[in-house]
Design a protein around this motif. Structure first.
Motif, PDB file in Angstrom:
ATOM      1  N   ILE A 135       0.882  -1.173   0.000  1.00  0.00           N
ATOM      2  CA  ILE A 135       0.000   0.000   0.000  1.00  0.00           C
ATOM      3  C   ILE A 135       0.917   1.220   0.000  1.00  0.00           C
ATOM      4  CG2 ILE A 135      -1.579   1.380   1.412  1.00  0.00           C
ATOM      5  CD1 ILE A 135      -2.868  -1.187   2.390  1.00  0.00           C
ATOM      6  N   VAL A 136       0.592   2.241  -0.791  1.00  0.00           N
ATOM      7  CA  VAL A 136       1.408   3.455  -0.849  1.00  0.00           C
ATOM      8  C   VAL A 136       0.727   4.551  -0.041  1.00  0.00           C
ATOM      9  CG1 VAL A 136       2.411   5.215  -2.360  1.00  0.00           C
ATOM     10  CG2 VAL A 136       2.309   2.835  -3.133  1.00  0.00           C
ATOM     11  N   PHE A 137       1.482   5.195   0.867  1.00  0.00           N
ATOM     12  CA  PHE A 137       0.950   6.322   1.638  1.00  0.00           C
ATOM     13  C   PHE A 137       1.758   7.562   1.265  1.00  0.00           C
ATOM     14  CE2 PHE A 137       0.818   9.027   5.530  1.00  0.00           C
ATOM     15  CZ  PHE A 137      -0.558   9.237   5.576  1.00  0.00           C
ATOM     16  N   ILE A 138       1.101   8.546   0.616  1.00  0.00           N
ATOM     17  CA  ILE A 138       1.791   9.781   0.233  1.00  0.00           C
ATOM     18  C   ILE A 138       1.596  10.783   1.365  1.00  0.00           C
ATOM     19  CG2 ILE A 138       1.888  11.669  -1.431  1.00  0.00           C
ATOM     20  CD1 ILE A 138       1.231   9.552  -3.592  1.00  0.00           C
ATOM     21  N   ASN A 139       2.726  11.132   1.994  1.00  0.00           N
ATOM     22  CA  ASN A 139       2.721  11.848   3.271  1.00  0.00           C
ATOM     23  C   ASN A 139       3.014  13.352   3.096  1.00  0.00           C
ATOM     24  OD1 ASN A 139       2.641  12.082   6.055  1.00  0.00           O
ATOM     25  ND2 ASN A 139       4.771  11.475   6.350  1.00  0.00           N
ATOM     26  N   LYS A 140       2.757  14.099   4.155  1.00  0.00           N
ATOM     27  CA  LYS A 140       3.072  15.548   4.253  1.00  0.00           C
ATOM     28  C   LYS A 140       2.242  16.377   3.280  1.00  0.00           C
ATOM     29  CE  LYS A 140       7.816  14.500   5.710  1.00  0.00           C
ATOM     30  NZ  LYS A 140       9.235  14.809   5.611  1.00  0.00           N
ATOM     31  N   MET A 141       0.952  16.009   3.129  1.00  0.00           N
ATOM     32  CA  MET A 141       0.077  16.744   2.202  1.00  0.00           C
ATOM     33  C   MET A 141      -0.182  18.182   2.655  1.00  0.00           C
ATOM     34  SD  MET A 141      -0.427  14.846  -0.333  1.00  0.00           S
ATOM     35  CE  MET A 141      -1.516  15.976  -1.169  1.00  0.00           C
ATOM     36  N   ASP A 142       0.142  18.485   3.931  1.00  0.00           N
ATOM     37  CA  ASP A 142      -0.065  19.857   4.416  1.00  0.00           C
ATOM     38  C   ASP A 142       1.089  20.771   3.988  1.00  0.00           C
ATOM     39  OD1 ASP A 142       1.428  18.154   6.082  1.00  0.00           O
ATOM     40  OD2 ASP A 142       1.444  19.684   7.659  1.00  0.00           O
ATOM     41  N   ARG A 143       2.069  20.187   3.240  1.00  0.00           N
ATOM     42  CA  ARG A 143       3.171  21.007   2.717  1.00  0.00           C
ATOM     43  C   ARG A 143       3.030  21.126   1.202  1.00  0.00           C
ATOM     44  NH1 ARG A 143       8.454  18.706   5.953  1.00  0.00           N
ATOM     45  NH2 ARG A 143       7.533  18.786   8.039  1.00  0.00           N
ATOM     46  N   GLU A 144       3.668  22.149   0.647  1.00  0.00           N
ATOM     47  CA  GLU A 144       3.634  22.291  -0.807  1.00  0.00           C
ATOM     48  C   GLU A 144       4.418  21.138  -1.432  1.00  0.00           C
ATOM     49  OE1 GLU A 144       1.828  24.538  -2.421  1.00  0.00           O
ATOM     50  OE2 GLU A 144       1.180  25.301  -0.475  1.00  0.00           O
ATOM     51  N   GLY A 145       3.883  20.551  -2.492  1.00  0.00           N
ATOM     52  CA  GLY A 145       4.580  19.417  -3.114  1.00  0.00           C
ATOM     53  C   GLY A 145       4.088  19.168  -4.519  1.00  0.00           C
ATOM     54  N   LYS A 146       4.309  17.969  -4.997  1.00  0.00           N
ATOM     55  CA  LYS A 146       3.943  17.634  -6.370  1.00  0.00           C
ATOM     56  C   LYS A 146       2.450  17.356  -6.475  1.00  0.00           C
ATOM     57  CE  LYS A 146       8.511  15.630  -7.171  1.00  0.00           C
ATOM     58  NZ  LYS A 146       9.301  14.542  -7.727  1.00  0.00           N
ATOM     59  N   ASP A 147       1.907  17.588  -7.645  1.00  0.00           N
ATOM     60  CA  ASP A 147       0.504  17.310  -7.934  1.00  0.00           C
ATOM     61  C   ASP A 147       0.214  15.823  -7.715  1.00  0.00           C
ATOM     62  OD1 ASP A 147      -2.104  17.983  -9.456  1.00  0.00           O
ATOM     63  OD2 ASP A 147      -1.267  16.270 -10.534  1.00  0.00           O
ATOM     64  N   ALA A 148      -0.979  15.509  -7.205  1.00  0.00           N
ATOM     65  CA  ALA A 148      -1.334  14.112  -6.873  1.00  0.00           C
ATOM     66  C   ALA A 148      -1.193  13.190  -8.079  1.00  0.00           C
ATOM     67  CB  ALA A 148      -2.756  14.067  -6.329  1.00  0.00           C
ATOM     68  N   PHE A 149      -1.643  13.645  -9.253  1.00  0.00           N
ATOM     69  CA  PHE A 149      -1.563  12.796 -10.456  1.00  0.00           C
ATOM     70  C   PHE A 149      -0.113  12.606 -10.899  1.00  0.00           C
ATOM     71  CE2 PHE A 149      -5.997  14.261 -10.763  1.00  0.00           C
ATOM     72  CZ  PHE A 149      -6.629  13.027 -10.912  1.00  0.00           C
ATOM     73  N   ASP A 150       0.681  13.690 -10.796  1.00  0.00           N
ATOM     74  CA  ASP A 150       2.105  13.582 -11.148  1.00  0.00           C
ATOM     75  C   ASP A 150       2.808  12.581 -10.238  1.00  0.00           C
ATOM     76  OD1 ASP A 150       1.746  15.431 -13.094  1.00  0.00           O
ATOM     77  OD2 ASP A 150       2.635  17.125 -11.993  1.00  0.00           O
ATOM     78  N   LEU A 151       2.452  12.627  -8.958  1.00  0.00           N
ATOM     79  CA  LEU A 151       3.068  11.717  -7.999  1.00  0.00           C
ATOM     80  C   LEU A 151       2.721  10.257  -8.311  1.00  0.00           C
ATOM     81  CD1 LEU A 151       2.765  13.482  -4.546  1.00  0.00           C
ATOM     82  CD2 LEU A 151       4.804  12.378  -5.428  1.00  0.00           C
ATOM     83  N   MET A 152       1.452  10.017  -8.595  1.00  0.00           N
ATOM     84  CA  MET A 152       1.041   8.624  -8.901  1.00  0.00           C
ATOM     85  C   MET A 152       1.698   8.139 -10.189  1.00  0.00           C
ATOM     86  SD  MET A 152      -2.869   8.236  -7.517  1.00  0.00           S
ATOM     87  CE  MET A 152      -3.590   9.650  -8.322  1.00  0.00           C
ATOM     88  N   ASP A 153       1.869   9.080 -11.130  1.00  0.00           N
ATOM     89  CA  ASP A 153       2.559   8.764 -12.382  1.00  0.00           C
ATOM     90  C   ASP A 153       4.022   8.380 -12.100  1.00  0.00           C
ATOM     91  OD1 ASP A 153       2.307   8.547 -15.156  1.00  0.00           O
ATOM     92  OD2 ASP A 153       3.357  10.462 -15.466  1.00  0.00           O
ATOM     93  N   GLU A 154       4.648   9.149 -11.201  1.00  0.00           N
ATOM     94  CA  GLU A 154       6.038   8.894 -10.830  1.00  0.00           C
ATOM     95  C   GLU A 154       6.179   7.531 -10.130  1.00  0.00           C
ATOM     96  OE1 GLU A 154       9.245  10.955  -7.860  1.00  0.00           O
ATOM     97  OE2 GLU A 154       7.933  12.320  -8.958  1.00  0.00           O
ATOM     98  N   VAL A 155       5.216   7.226  -9.262  1.00  0.00           N
ATOM     99  CA  VAL A 155       5.218   5.931  -8.552  1.00  0.00           C
ATOM    100  C   VAL A 155       5.117   4.793  -9.566  1.00  0.00           C
ATOM    101  CG1 VAL A 155       3.821   4.451  -7.039  1.00  0.00           C
ATOM    102  CG2 VAL A 155       4.342   6.794  -6.343  1.00  0.00           C
ATOM    103  N   GLU A 156       4.251   4.969 -10.564  1.00  0.00           N
ATOM    104  CA  GLU A 156       4.082   3.902 -11.571  1.00  0.00           C
ATOM    105  C   GLU A 156       5.354   3.731 -12.401  1.00  0.00           C
ATOM    106  OE1 GLU A 156      -0.333   2.850 -12.205  1.00  0.00           O
ATOM    107  OE2 GLU A 156       0.240   4.285 -13.757  1.00  0.00           O
ATOM    108  N   LYS A 157       5.964   4.864 -12.802  1.00  0.00           N
ATOM    109  CA  LYS A 157       7.145   4.779 -13.676  1.00  0.00           C
ATOM    110  C   LYS A 157       8.388   4.315 -12.925  1.00  0.00           C
ATOM    111  CE  LYS A 157       5.780   7.954 -17.338  1.00  0.00           C
ATOM    112  NZ  LYS A 157       5.597   9.383 -17.600  1.00  0.00           N
TER     113      LYS A 157
END
Length: 530
Positions: A135-157
């Motif tokens: 299971i993937v947990f993307i953490n620290k969403m209360d900070r500025e970061g990458k777009d959710a879709f970009d992140l999932m794309d990065e995880v897949e690649k």
């Protein structure tokens, strides 16, 4: 509760990530939800202020990093949860790789700003090879970061995973308002300026309803609808079978430090995560519901309590029940042992347990009988596979800095090597001792622990070796092997268990040796056996 019910209510998992992605913080928040602790340790500026519960070694508190795997257990919604919190730092990767042999599933923590990092890639690769559900947990969403879709794309690649989100963030950083829980179809909102408290979960089954606009504002509501529509088009629906077989990885978003998105993760985890899984031995596949006990040692820790000089062997129970004072066979030694005080864990707190079930981790007091990879059974002669010792990448001579403490140094080095923190090689031609580690930071840890736990001091000298190769000749009596021993004698050593090791100074040297002595096989991992 029946034996099968006990198995089915267990969830044993590891948490893996790159350093600083928030892994130890997530572990603490899971414990808070489980009621196992009342207050979490705050990790501030890389110094542990109150001491994270799962980091119990003094050096971990000083550096603010986890250097040893800790075992934590708690009950949540009638499920028995065993967490193995692993070191994130690459210098302690060997401990993590071995711990992954004892888990049934894994949570991968990723920092929203940094995305997928190098250490995460290596650990996920190990999980994928072993087909461990993730299971993937993307953490620290209360900070500025990458777009959710970009992140999932990065995880897949980068991680070569196939993901499907089961929660989705409403905004990010300063605009972060909360989480839409796709799995349960509800909204969880941050409240107030402090962003510390969580309001009650609000069920919203119909995303088109105006209730969503009233909750989060019309613009964010419209954006969320569009994003969730895109999620439904792009990502496959969640399929538990595909997840359990390692073909699909659900993704959750949240902020562990602010205790946000963690409950969604935990509630879904206990429903979908696997119960204890079967494990391959050298003779057959062992099923958890078999009546007779089997288990293996995946970690040894000396001096968990420095006052008592105790040494614990961590055993993952694969099948049957482990009962106090019952005789079990130590397969490698072919001896029978009874254990009067087996321990269950909660970080540094331990309690004696009368009975443990498949999936549980038991700590056994050890006087030196166990080593990593040992198998315990009720008499069956078999050995669990896949608990290797990796070829070190750093090598140094170890010297005694205090001649009056030679015995303490020898004992300390002996016990720390049993833990698997590093490997000890003794050169054949002059008997000098060399310590090999996967990461350079290990030398500091060894030096610190020798001084503080064994009252011994050491110094190091560099030893120019590229790789340690375990040597297995096809025929120990043939002339080719005799010539190999003669020509390479200055580069030959024995490991702690007496196995022959070739300390090669370069890749070229390894290739030349392999082509010149084809009947002498070289291995870069040692399935630790005698």
């Amino acid at each position: 509760m029946s034996f099968i019910d006990e198995i089915n209510r267990r969830r044993t998992f590891g948490i893996i990530s790159h350093p600083d992605a928030g892994k130890t913080t997530l572990t603490e928040k899971l414990l808070l939800f489980g009621g196992a602790i009342q207050e979490a340790g705050a990790v501030k500026s890389n110094k542990i202020k109150k001491g994270a519960t799962s980091d119990f070694m003094e050096i971990e508190r000083q550096r603010g990093i986890s250097v040893a795997t800790s075992v934590l257990a708690f009950n949540y919604k009638n499920k028995k949860i065993n967490i193995l919190d692993t070191p994130g730092h690459k210098d302690f990767a060997e401990d993590t790789f071995r711990t992954l042999t004892a888990v049934d599933s894994v949570i991968v923590v990723i920092d929203v700003a940094k995305g997928v990092e190098e250490q995460t890639e290596k650990l996920v690769e190990v999980c994928r090879m072993r087909q461990i559900p993730m299971i993937v947990f993307i953490n620290k969403m209360d900070r500025e970061g990458k777009d959710a879709f970009d992140l999932m794309d990065e995880v897949e690649k980068k991680l070569k995973l196939h993901v499907t989100p089961l929660s989705f963030p409403i905004g990010m950083g300063y605009d972060f308002q909360g989480i839409y829980n796709i799995w349960e179809r509800n909204v969880n909102l941050f409240s107030g300026d402090s962003k510390k408290n969580i309001e009650d979960t609000i069920a919203i089954s119909d995303l088109s309803s105006e209730a969503l606009d009233d909750l989060i504002g019309s613009k964010p509501a419209q954006k969320l609808r569009e994003e969730l529509e895109l999620v439904a088009e792009v990502y496959p629906p969640f399929d538990r079978t595909a997840y359990l077989e390692g073909h699909l990885q659900p993704v959750f978003f949240g902020s562990a430090l602010n205790n946000f998105g963690v409950r969604e993760l935990l509630d879904c985890f206990i429903e979908i995560a696997p119960t204890p899984r079967p494990k391959a031995s050298d003779t057959r596949l062992i099923q958890p519901d078999e009546e007779k006990l089997s288990g293996f040692v995946f970690k040894i820790h000396a001096n968990m309590d420095p006052k008592h000089r105790d040494r614990l062997a961590f055993v993952k129970i694969v099948s049957g029940t482990f009962e106090r004072n019952k005789p079990y066979t130590h397969v490698r030694l072919n001896k029978t042992f009874k254990f009067s005080s087996p321990n269950a864990f909660f970080a540094e707190k331990k309690e004696i347990v009368d009975i443990s079930y498949p999936g549980d981790i038991v700590g056994l007091h050890d006087t030196g009988n166990f080593k990593i990879g040992d198998t315990l059974t009720e008499g069956e002669i078999m050995r669990f596979k896949g608990i290797p010792s990796f070829s070190p990448e750093h090598f140094r001579y170890i010297n005694n800095a205090d001649p009056l403490k030679a015995k303490q140094l020898e004992k300390g080095v002996d016990q720390l090597m049993d833990e698997g923190v590093a490997q000890l090689f003794t050169l054949q031609f002059n008997g000098r001792k060399i310590i090999g580690t996967v990461g350079a930071l290990q030398y500091e840890v060894i030096q610190y622990r020798l001084e503080h736990e064994y009252n011994a001091k050491c110094t190091y000298e560099n030893f120019p070796v590229h790789k340690a190769c375990w040597v297995k000749p096809d025929d120990p009596k043939n002339e080719e092997f005799a010539e190999f021993l003669r020509i390479k004698q200055k580069f030959l050593a024995h490991d702690k268990y007496g196995q022959l090791v070739f300390l090669a100074d370069s890749d070229f040297s390894i290739h030349m040796t392999q082509s010149k002595y084809p009947s002498v096989k070289l291995f870069f991992t040692s399935e630790i056996d005698s």
